[in-house]
Design an enzyme around this catalytic site. Structure first.
Site, PDB file in Angstrom:
ATOM      1  N   ARG A  15      -0.617   9.243  -3.336  1.00 57.86           N
ATOM      2  CA  ARG A  15      -0.370   8.907  -1.939  1.00 57.86           C
ATOM      3  C   ARG A  15       0.467   9.996  -1.279  1.00 57.86           C
ATOM      4  NH1 ARG A  15       0.962   2.709  -0.388  1.00 57.86           N
ATOM      5  NH2 ARG A  15      -0.360   2.489  -2.222  1.00 57.86           N
ATOM      6  N   SER A  99      -2.985   1.930   1.939  1.00 56.22           N
ATOM      7  CA  SER A  99      -2.530   0.553   2.103  1.00 56.22           C
ATOM      8  C   SER A  99      -1.867   0.356   3.462  1.00 56.22           C
ATOM      9  CB  SER A  99      -1.596   0.176   0.958  1.00 56.22           C
ATOM     10  OG  SER A  99      -1.238  -1.180   1.010  1.00 56.22           O
ATOM     11  N   HIS A 100      -0.557   0.080   3.467  1.00 62.11           N
ATOM     12  CA  HIS A 100       0.145  -0.222   4.714  1.00 62.11           C
ATOM     13  C   HIS A 100       0.876   0.987   5.293  1.00 62.11           C
ATOM     14  CE1 HIS A 100       3.107  -0.667   1.476  1.00 62.11           C
ATOM     15  NE2 HIS A 100       3.983  -0.245   2.364  1.00 62.11           N
ATOM     16  N   LYS A 109      -6.378   4.871  -5.113  1.00 64.20           N
ATOM     17  CA  LYS A 109      -6.124   3.902  -6.178  1.00 64.20           C
ATOM     18  C   LYS A 109      -7.299   3.994  -7.144  1.00 64.20           C
ATOM     19  CE  LYS A 109      -3.516   0.626  -3.312  1.00 64.20           C
ATOM     20  NZ  LYS A 109      -3.436  -0.772  -2.791  1.00 64.20           N
ATOM     21  N   ASP A 243      -2.961  -6.835   4.686  1.00 68.06           N
ATOM     22  CA  ASP A 243      -2.443  -5.476   4.838  1.00 68.06           C
ATOM     23  C   ASP A 243      -3.610  -4.523   5.074  1.00 68.06           C
ATOM     24  OD1 ASP A 243      -3.503  -5.452   2.265  1.00 68.06           O
ATOM     25  OD2 ASP A 243      -1.819  -4.395   1.368  1.00 68.06           O
ATOM     26  N   ASP A 245      -5.425  -2.291   3.431  1.00 67.51           N
ATOM     27  CA  ASP A 245      -6.609  -2.259   2.563  1.00 67.51           C
ATOM     28  C   ASP A 245      -7.021  -3.655   2.124  1.00 67.51           C
ATOM     29  OD1 ASP A 245      -4.293  -2.407   0.995  1.00 67.51           O
ATOM     30  OD2 ASP A 245      -5.180  -1.359  -0.693  1.00 67.51           O
ATOM     31  N   ASP A 247      -5.884  -5.986   0.278  1.00 64.20           N
ATOM     32  CA  ASP A 247      -5.759  -6.548  -1.070  1.00 64.20           C
ATOM     33  C   ASP A 247      -4.600  -7.534  -1.152  1.00 64.20           C
ATOM     34  OD1 ASP A 247      -3.744  -4.637  -0.901  1.00 64.20           O
ATOM     35  OD2 ASP A 247      -4.083  -3.811  -2.891  1.00 64.20           O
ATOM     36  N   ARG A 248      -3.738  -7.549  -0.113  1.00 67.52           N
ATOM     37  CA  ARG A 248      -2.640  -8.520  -0.058  1.00 67.52           C
ATOM     38  C   ARG A 248      -2.861  -9.471   1.107  1.00 67.52           C
ATOM     39  NH1 ARG A 248       2.864  -6.116   0.703  1.00 67.52           N
ATOM     40  NH2 ARG A 248       1.794  -4.461   1.823  1.00 67.52           N
ATOM     41  N   HIS A 330       0.736  -9.973  -3.969  1.00 67.29           N
ATOM     42  CA  HIS A 330      -0.370  -9.555  -4.835  1.00 67.29           C
ATOM     43  C   HIS A 330      -0.677 -10.710  -5.781  1.00 67.29           C
ATOM     44  CE1 HIS A 330      -1.006  -5.312  -3.901  1.00 67.29           C
ATOM     45  NE2 HIS A 330       0.293  -5.156  -3.806  1.00 67.29           N
TER      46      HIS A 330
END
Length: 455
Positions: A15, A99-100, A109, A243, A245, A247-248, A330
């Site tokens: 990242r 992500s965020h 990832k 978020d 992406d 995933d949360r 998560h």
């Protein structure tokens, strides 16, 4: 570009700022390194809606195919959709997302076939080493026969898989406000929720990697203010926030109040244990006391781990756990290759709420039993010295115990706190929980005074 890869290769992913810290040239080397380290003859690649994602993903694909691997591009997707593709196709995968993080960031990832995580100890350090070597010496020699690059749409299959795991056909009609934060939830929610007895009020579904409305991090209270207001204005049964992406997933009740991720963990754990009696449930050490209590009450076996998805996934694989949850929203499922998927957790919440007549706040009250501080960050010059000072202050106190599984956890009969260092910043992160609000506030303030004292 001379890349300082130590700055962008983190514990669990890659990242950094594009193009200042990494660019398409480096992405191509990462693609080649990923194939070399995983020894893959085929991989799958997905990406989010950030402006830099298409170019970076294409460069990674070129690097992978150059070394002979066949590449399947699934295009725009959530991170858990990439995990689905890795699991269902049996291929190592790479997801381009930060992500965020703000718009100028991007990342990767990575996972092995079956969505098994790639972290520092499971291949990421080797990928970094190869990319550093090749950035100095030039790209590796191409395979005699390059791999193919093809496209495939997995969204409908992903949605069908999730809906096969949670039965929502018999629930009562629900009104749900969904804040996608201009992230990938705007892409996945319409397909996953299609045909369900849900009246969906969409917020910020337009895919926009510049995040024009708010940062796509629902754990920060300021980023769910719009959702809270809309739930009340609409008279909705609940709100969901994803978020960047997707995933949360973060949940807001009918009063516009945030629901603790620990309460969601306990609720979903109870549902999974109803399907798999006696199963093991993983929780990290800063989830609420409520989680292991509920797990035991439901006949399950709680297992406590360090914070971080690689630790959760490793423990799930080792113990055969059916579910795992973290304070960060998560949620990990055995039925989803031990990978995390906020969407599946959201479906569980909708099924639980729609399967009875009460409100969400009434439903989760049984799973939210204690007063919690939430995570509080303090900037400190010397993390170890500050932690030692806190330990010394409680050393010898009656009924107090210590453990150092992850940072410092101090526990008493009526309260506990965990103080742990950030891996990437000069921060100490504090979480406090107690049987009542006054005790929680007292312990929180005591510890923060010690941590933040100068000299």
């Amino acid at each position: 570009m001379t890349a300082d890869l130590s700055q962008i290769v983190k514990a669990y992913d890659i990242r950094g700022v594009v193009p200042d810290q990494w660019d398409e040239t480096l992405a191509e080397l990462f693609g080649a390194a990923f194939v070399r380290v995983t020894d893959a003859d085929a991989i799958v690649i997905g990406r989010d809606m950030r402006p830099s994602s298409p170019g970076l993903a294409a460069a990674f694909a070129r690097g992978a195919s150059r070394l002979g691997a066949d590449v399947t591009l699934i295009g725009l997707c959530s991170t858990d959709q990439l995990y689905f593709a890795s699991g269902s196709l049996g291929l190592p995968g790479a997801m381009f997302t930060a992500s965020h993080n703000p718009a100028q960031y991007n990342g990767i990832k990575m996972c092995r076939a079956g969505a098994a995580p790639v972290g520092q100890d499971t291949g990421l350090a080797d990928i970094r080493a190869l990319a550093e070597e090749w950035s100095a010496t030039g790209a590796p020699e191409a395979a005699a026969e390059p791999g193919t690059i093809t496209e495939r749409d997995t969204l409908a299959d992903y949605a069908a898989h999730l809906r096969n795991l949670v039965d929502l056909t018999a629930i009562r009609p629900l009104k749900v406000v969904v804040d996608a934060g201009n992230g990938m939830g705007g892409h996945t929610v319409p397909t996953v929720f299609e045909g369900l007895p849900l009246s969906v009020v969409p917020m910020y579904f337009e895919l926009d990697g510049t995040f024009p409305n708010h940062e796509a991090n629902p754990l920060d209270p300021k980023n769910i203010v719009d959702l809270q207001a809309r739930v009340l204005a609409e008279g909705a049964d609940l709100g969901l926030a994803f978020d960047g992406d997707a995933d949360r997933c973060f949940v807001v009740d009918e009063r516009g109040e945030p629901v603790s991720p620990s309460a969601i963990t306990a609720l979903v754990a109870a549902r999974e244990l109803a399907k798999s009696p006696g199963g093991t449930i993983i929780h990290n050490l800063i989830t609420s006391w409520s989680v292991p209590e509920v797990v035991r009450e439901q006949g399950g076996e709680p297992v406590r781990t360090r914070v971080g998805h690689s630790f959760i996934k490793e423990e799930m694989a080792k113990t055969g756990a059916i579910f795992g949850g973290e304070h960060s929203a998560h949620y990990y499922f055995k039925d989803f290759w031990n990978a995390d998927t906020g969407m599946l957790a959201a479906l569980h919440v909708l099924a639980a709420l729609g399967g009875q007549e009460g409100t969400l706040s009434d439903l989760v009250a049984a799973y939210d039993r204690y007063a919690s501080s939430g995570e509080i960050n303090s900037t400190v010059a010397d993390q170890a010295a500050s932690t030692a000072k806190v330990r010394a202050a409680y050393e010898g106190a009656e009924g107090v115990t210590f453990d150092e599984l992850d940072g410092l956890t101090v526990s008493a009969a009526d309260w506990w706190f965990n103080l742990r260092p950030s891996n990437t910043e000069p921060l100490l992160r504090l979480n406090v929980e107690a049987r009542d609000e006054a005790t929680m506030a007292k312990i929180r303030d005591e510890v923060l005074a010690l941590v933040r004292a100068t000299g």
